[in-house]
Write a protein that holds these residues in place. Structure first.
Motif, PDB file in Angstrom:
ATOM      1  N   ILE A  20       0.822  -1.214   0.000  1.00 43.60           N
ATOM      2  CA  ILE A  20       0.000   0.000   0.000  1.00 43.60           C
ATOM      3  C   ILE A  20       0.859   1.268   0.000  1.00 43.60           C
ATOM      4  CG2 ILE A  20      -1.668   1.322   1.366  1.00 43.60           C
ATOM      5  CD1 ILE A  20      -2.727  -1.413   2.377  1.00 43.60           C
ATOM      6  N   LYS A  21       1.892   1.278   0.839  1.00 46.48           N
ATOM      7  CA  LYS A  21       2.703   2.496   0.983  1.00 46.48           C
ATOM      8  C   LYS A  21       3.312   2.876  -0.373  1.00 46.48           C
ATOM      9  CE  LYS A  21       4.320   3.067   5.038  1.00 46.48           C
ATOM     10  NZ  LYS A  21       4.770   2.221   6.074  1.00 46.48           N
ATOM     11  N   VAL A  22       3.283   4.164  -0.675  1.00 52.35           N
ATOM     12  CA  VAL A  22       3.826   4.652  -1.955  1.00 52.35           C
ATOM     13  C   VAL A  22       5.317   4.946  -1.821  1.00 52.35           C
ATOM     14  CG1 VAL A  22       3.624   6.466  -3.706  1.00 52.35           C
ATOM     15  CG2 VAL A  22       1.563   5.574  -2.594  1.00 52.35           C
ATOM     16  N   TYR A  23       5.701   5.539  -0.691  1.00 50.24           N
ATOM     17  CA  TYR A  23       7.100   5.916  -0.477  1.00 50.24           C
ATOM     18  C   TYR A  23       7.625   5.354   0.841  1.00 50.24           C
ATOM     19  CZ  TYR A  23       6.297   9.448  -4.073  1.00 50.24           C
ATOM     20  OH  TYR A  23       5.979  10.092  -5.237  1.00 50.24           O
ATOM     21  N   PHE A  24       8.755   4.682   0.785  1.00 49.57           N
ATOM     22  CA  PHE A  24       9.457   4.235   1.985  1.00 49.57           C
ATOM     23  C   PHE A  24      10.111   5.454   2.619  1.00 49.57           C
ATOM     24  CE2 PHE A  24      13.192   2.245   4.040  1.00 49.57           C
ATOM     25  CZ  PHE A  24      12.570   1.216   4.728  1.00 49.57           C
ATOM     26  N   GLU A  25      10.023   5.576   3.907  1.00 50.66           N
ATOM     27  CA  GLU A  25      10.485   6.785   4.627  1.00 50.66           C
ATOM     28  C   GLU A  25       9.840   8.047   4.047  1.00 50.66           C
ATOM     29  OE1 GLU A  25      14.805   6.703   4.523  1.00 50.66           O
ATOM     30  OE2 GLU A  25      14.907   5.300   6.190  1.00 50.66           O
ATOM     31  N   ASN A  26       8.697   7.884   3.380  1.00 42.76           N
ATOM     32  CA  ASN A  26       8.026   8.998   2.710  1.00 42.76           C
ATOM     33  C   ASN A  26       8.917   9.675   1.668  1.00 42.76           C
ATOM     34  OD1 ASN A  26       5.361   9.635   2.756  1.00 42.76           O
ATOM     35  ND2 ASN A  26       5.450  10.881   4.607  1.00 42.76           N
ATOM     36  N   LEU A  27       9.898   8.938   1.171  1.00 44.34           N
ATOM     37  CA  LEU A  27      10.865   9.483   0.213  1.00 44.34           C
ATOM     38  C   LEU A  27      11.069   8.598  -1.012  1.00 44.34           C
ATOM     39  CD1 LEU A  27      13.852  10.565   2.520  1.00 44.34           C
ATOM     40  CD2 LEU A  27      12.597  12.074   0.987  1.00 44.34           C
ATOM     41  N   TRP A  28      11.207   7.297  -0.785  1.00 45.76           N
ATOM     42  CA  TRP A  28      11.721   6.403  -1.819  1.00 45.76           C
ATOM     43  C   TRP A  28      10.587   5.563  -2.398  1.00 45.76           C
ATOM     44  CZ3 TRP A  28      16.046   8.712  -2.193  1.00 45.76           C
ATOM     45  CH2 TRP A  28      16.680   9.189  -1.052  1.00 45.76           C
ATOM     46  N   PRO A  29      10.336   5.653  -3.711  1.00 45.22           N
ATOM     47  CA  PRO A  29       9.189   4.944  -4.300  1.00 45.22           C
ATOM     48  C   PRO A  29       9.246   3.434  -4.067  1.00 45.22           C
ATOM     49  CG  PRO A  29      10.154   6.465  -5.889  1.00 45.22           C
ATOM     50  CD  PRO A  29      11.081   6.433  -4.712  1.00 45.22           C
ATOM     51  N   LEU A  30       8.057   2.868  -3.924  1.00 44.19           N
ATOM     52  CA  LEU A  30       7.934   1.421  -3.701  1.00 44.19           C
ATOM     53  C   LEU A  30       7.087   0.811  -4.817  1.00 44.19           C
ATOM     54  CD1 LEU A  30       7.279   1.451   0.160  1.00 44.19           C
ATOM     55  CD2 LEU A  30       9.337   0.613  -0.995  1.00 44.19           C
ATOM     56  N   PRO A  31       7.575   0.805  -6.054  1.00 41.26           N
ATOM     57  CA  PRO A  31       6.735   0.276  -7.140  1.00 41.26           C
ATOM     58  C   PRO A  31       6.405  -1.193  -6.950  1.00 41.26           C
ATOM     59  CG  PRO A  31       9.002   0.616  -7.888  1.00 41.26           C
ATOM     60  CD  PRO A  31       8.890   1.244  -6.528  1.00 41.26           C
ATOM     61  N   ARG A  32       7.277  -1.921  -6.246  1.00 34.36           N
ATOM     62  CA  ARG A  32       7.016  -3.345  -6.008  1.00 34.36           C
ATOM     63  C   ARG A  32       6.806  -3.621  -4.527  1.00 34.36           C
ATOM     64  NH1 ARG A  32      11.720  -5.375 -10.073  1.00 34.36           N
ATOM     65  NH2 ARG A  32      11.999  -6.933  -8.451  1.00 34.36           N
ATOM     66  N   GLY A  33       6.458  -2.575  -3.762  1.00 32.78           N
ATOM     67  CA  GLY A  33       6.181  -2.740  -2.343  1.00 32.78           C
ATOM     68  C   GLY A  33       7.426  -3.035  -1.533  1.00 32.78           C
ATOM     69  N   VAL A  34       7.203  -3.479  -0.298  1.00 31.71           N
ATOM     70  CA  VAL A  34       8.317  -3.817   0.594  1.00 31.71           C
ATOM     71  C   VAL A  34       7.768  -4.796   1.634  1.00 31.71           C
ATOM     72  CG1 VAL A  34       7.881  -1.916   2.252  1.00 31.71           C
ATOM     73  CG2 VAL A  34      10.218  -2.777   1.945  1.00 31.71           C
ATOM     74  N   ALA A 166      20.724  -4.894   6.853  1.00 34.52           N
ATOM     75  CA  ALA A 166      21.785  -5.408   5.970  1.00 34.52           C
ATOM     76  C   ALA A 166      21.268  -6.588   5.156  1.00 34.52           C
ATOM     77  CB  ALA A 166      22.994  -5.837   6.799  1.00 34.52           C
ATOM     78  N   PHE A 167      21.576  -6.599   3.887  1.00 36.66           N
ATOM     79  CA  PHE A 167      21.172  -7.625   2.915  1.00 36.66           C
ATOM     80  C   PHE A 167      19.668  -7.584   2.609  1.00 36.66           C
ATOM     81  CE2 PHE A 167      24.583  -9.365   5.659  1.00 36.66           C
ATOM     82  CZ  PHE A 167      25.628  -9.195   4.767  1.00 36.66           C
ATOM     83  N   GLY A 168      19.024  -6.470   2.998  1.00 39.61           N
ATOM     84  CA  GLY A 168      17.593  -6.324   2.719  1.00 39.61           C
ATOM     85  C   GLY A 168      17.362  -5.712   1.344  1.00 39.61           C
ATOM     86  N   THR A 169      16.139  -5.848   0.858  1.00 42.13           N
ATOM     87  CA  THR A 169      15.783  -5.296  -0.451  1.00 42.13           C
ATOM     88  C   THR A 169      14.385  -4.685  -0.378  1.00 42.13           C
ATOM     89  OG1 THR A 169      14.470  -7.046  -1.490  1.00 42.13           O
ATOM     90  CG2 THR A 169      16.834  -7.389  -1.414  1.00 42.13           C
ATOM     91  N   PHE A 170      14.123  -3.756  -1.304  1.00 39.45           N
ATOM     92  CA  PHE A 170      12.734  -3.393  -1.568  1.00 39.45           C
ATOM     93  C   PHE A 170      12.091  -4.576  -2.298  1.00 39.45           C
ATOM     94  CE2 PHE A 170      14.529   1.093  -1.811  1.00 39.45           C
ATOM     95  CZ  PHE A 170      14.008   1.481  -0.598  1.00 39.45           C
ATOM     96  N   GLY A 171      10.764  -4.549  -2.405  1.00 38.52           N
ATOM     97  CA  GLY A 171      10.044  -5.625  -3.103  1.00 38.52           C
ATOM     98  C   GLY A 171       9.378  -6.551  -2.092  1.00 38.52           C
ATOM     99  N   THR A 172       8.094  -6.837  -2.340  1.00 39.96           N
ATOM    100  CA  THR A 172       7.364  -7.733  -1.440  1.00 39.96           C
ATOM    101  C   THR A 172       7.764  -9.185  -1.684  1.00 39.96           C
ATOM    102  OG1 THR A 172       5.610  -7.651  -3.093  1.00 39.96           O
ATOM    103  CG2 THR A 172       5.316  -6.293  -1.122  1.00 39.96           C
ATOM    104  N   LEU A 173       7.347 -10.034  -0.768  1.00 41.53           N
ATOM    105  CA  LEU A 173       7.588 -11.475  -0.897  1.00 41.53           C
ATOM    106  C   LEU A 173       6.284 -12.092  -1.415  1.00 41.53           C
ATOM    107  CD1 LEU A 173       9.516 -11.776   2.451  1.00 41.53           C
ATOM    108  CD2 LEU A 173      10.476 -11.956   0.158  1.00 41.53           C
ATOM    109  N   ASP A 174       6.292 -12.396  -2.693  1.00 44.02           N
ATOM    110  CA  ASP A 174       5.026 -12.784  -3.340  1.00 44.02           C
ATOM    111  C   ASP A 174       4.857 -14.295  -3.332  1.00 44.02           C
ATOM    112  OD1 ASP A 174       4.772 -10.114  -3.721  1.00 44.02           O
ATOM    113  OD2 ASP A 174       5.315 -10.127  -5.839  1.00 44.02           O
ATOM    114  N   GLY A 175       4.267 -14.766  -2.260  1.00 44.21           N
ATOM    115  CA  GLY A 175       4.075 -16.212  -2.097  1.00 44.21           C
ATOM    116  C   GLY A 175       5.242 -16.819  -1.349  1.00 44.21           C
TER     117      GLY A 175
END
Ligand code: FEO
Length: 409
Positions: A20-34, A166-175
């Motif tokens: 749902i969130k559009v921006y991480f930290e209200n700054l960084w776009p999340l086109p694939r979520g987090v 550390a070693f984290g990424t943007f992008g949801t875990l889809d399944g």
């Protein structure tokens, strides 16, 4: 009810996806979520490692229940206090009033500062251990990866390391949650974008953290965002990636980022790119700063060793969005780049002066003088732009090391 994913014996993933969130930290776009990742370790004592954003408490609660039912949680280990991970703590202490919160001195100060929590806290030291039954928790303090209180938690009996951001990424875990359940390549660019934008300033802290955990055996990396890394080849890849990024080491490629009001400065950018490609540079990322999001530009700047920035003169200064980019690069203490610049003006030039001030004292190698164009691309300036593209290509394709030289004229 959604099930928790088992990471290994006694360890479960209980995090959530944010689509749902559009921006991480209200700054960084999340086109694939987090995703906000949290984990349960079941032993004589039950342990929760990190929590989730406050918006996802209901989902988080259901995930925890799917593992524990009505059993209590004995410890919450807080590896990181940023609210994307600590946001559910207030709910947690209400739901589990006897829970003990485990953190270091800085964590405990922040628990009080953010949530007014002072009781039922257990302070741990660097390399300290806590027995939870047949397993132990060992704590590695890793300050500034990404905040001062950040730490990693290791379960020696399982060879599992909980690493915070550390070693984290943007992008949801889809399944899937584990790397063997999904396509890790899908996350590669988003891991670099996460690093460049969120952790990028703290390269030396990341290096210290990597050294600190370098002697331990790891069979699973459990970060607070993105996939859980369990395949040995993937673990080696993400560790190597963090090592390179935090040393500001980069691939043979070129970022050309430019501002252009009416397309004239943009024409210089095209010519430079054309010449760099003609001379063997295959990976060229062009960014019009008015169109590309800065987070994507920063990702590519961390990926590639060549950087050329262009700007029209605007109110006797650089173009505002180019200034913003330079400020973001300053903030991330960028090092070890071949650098070039170009610009245009109508009646009074600011290009060389401002780019000269930007590179001053930085470990960059300025490969050529600034290419400066008065008004339109009608004159010998096109050849100067081509020359900049050629020189940059020679530097990149020859495998040369950056030799700091920050003279721009
Ligand atoms: Fe994912 Fe620094 O928080």
């Amino acid at each position: 009810m959604q099930k928790a994913t088992q990471v290994t014996n006694d360890i479960y993933y209980v995090g959530v996806n944010d689509r749902i969130k559009v921006y991480f930290e209200n700054l960084w776009p999340l086109p694939r979520g987090v995703s906000y990742n949290a984990y349960i370790i079941e032993d004589e004592k039950t342990v929760l490692v990190d929590t989730v954003d406050t918006c996802y408490v209901n989902e988080f609660s259901r995930r925890i229940q799917s593992v524990l039912g009505d059993k209590p949680i004995d410890y919450l280990v807080v590896n990181h206090m940023e609210p994307d991970h600590s946001g559910a703590i207030e709910w947690l202490v209400t739901r589990y009033p006897n829970i003990q919160i485990v953190g270091n001195k800085r964590t405990i100060e922040m628990l009080n500062g953010f949530y007014g929590i002072e009781e039922n806290v257990l302070m741990v030291e660097d390399q300290g251990e806590l027995s939870i039954g047949k397993n132990r928790l060992r704590f590695f303090l890793t300050p500034m990866v990404h905040w001062p209180e950040t730490m990693m938690t290791y379960v020696p009996e399982k060879k599992v390391l909980f690493t915070g951001d550390a070693f984290g990424t943007f992008g949801t875990l889809d399944g899937g949650v584990l790397d063997r359940q999904l396509n890790p390549e899908w996350y590669r660019d988003e891991m670099i974008r996460y690093y460049a934008n969120i952790v990028g300033k703290y390269g030396s802290a990341v290096q210290k953290a990597l050294q600190k955990v370098s002697g331990i055996e790891i069979e699973a990396i459990c970060p607070t965002h993105g996939p859980v890394w369990t395949i040995p080849e993937n673990i080696a890849k993400v560790v190597a990636m963090y090592d390179r990024l935090s040393r500001y080491d980069a691939d043979e490629g070129l970022v050309i980022a430019y501002g252009s009001m009416y397309g004239n400065t943009g024409r210089l950018a095209e010519v430079i790119a054309e010449e760099a490609a003609a001379n063997g540079v295959k990976e060229i990322a062009m960014h019009n700063v008015s169109k590309s999001h800065q987070s994507d530009i920063l990702r590519d700047v961390f990926k590639y060793k060549g950087l050329i920035i262009g700007s029209p003169t605007y109110n006797a200064n650089l173009y505002p969005m180019v200034e913003s980019l330079l400020s973001a690069l300053e903030n991330r203490l960028l090092k070890n780049r071949f650098f070039g610049c170009f610009g245009s003006f109508c009646w009074s030039d600011a290009t060389a002066r401002h780019f000269g001030a930007f590179v001053q004292g930085k470990p960059f190698e300025v490969v050529a003088n600034a290419v400066v164009m008065k008004q339109g691309m009608l004159s010998e300036v096109e050849e100067q732009a081509r020359e900049l593209g050629r020189i940059m290509a020679q530097k990149l394709t020859s495998g040369a090391e950056v030799v700091p030289n920050t003279s721009v004229s």
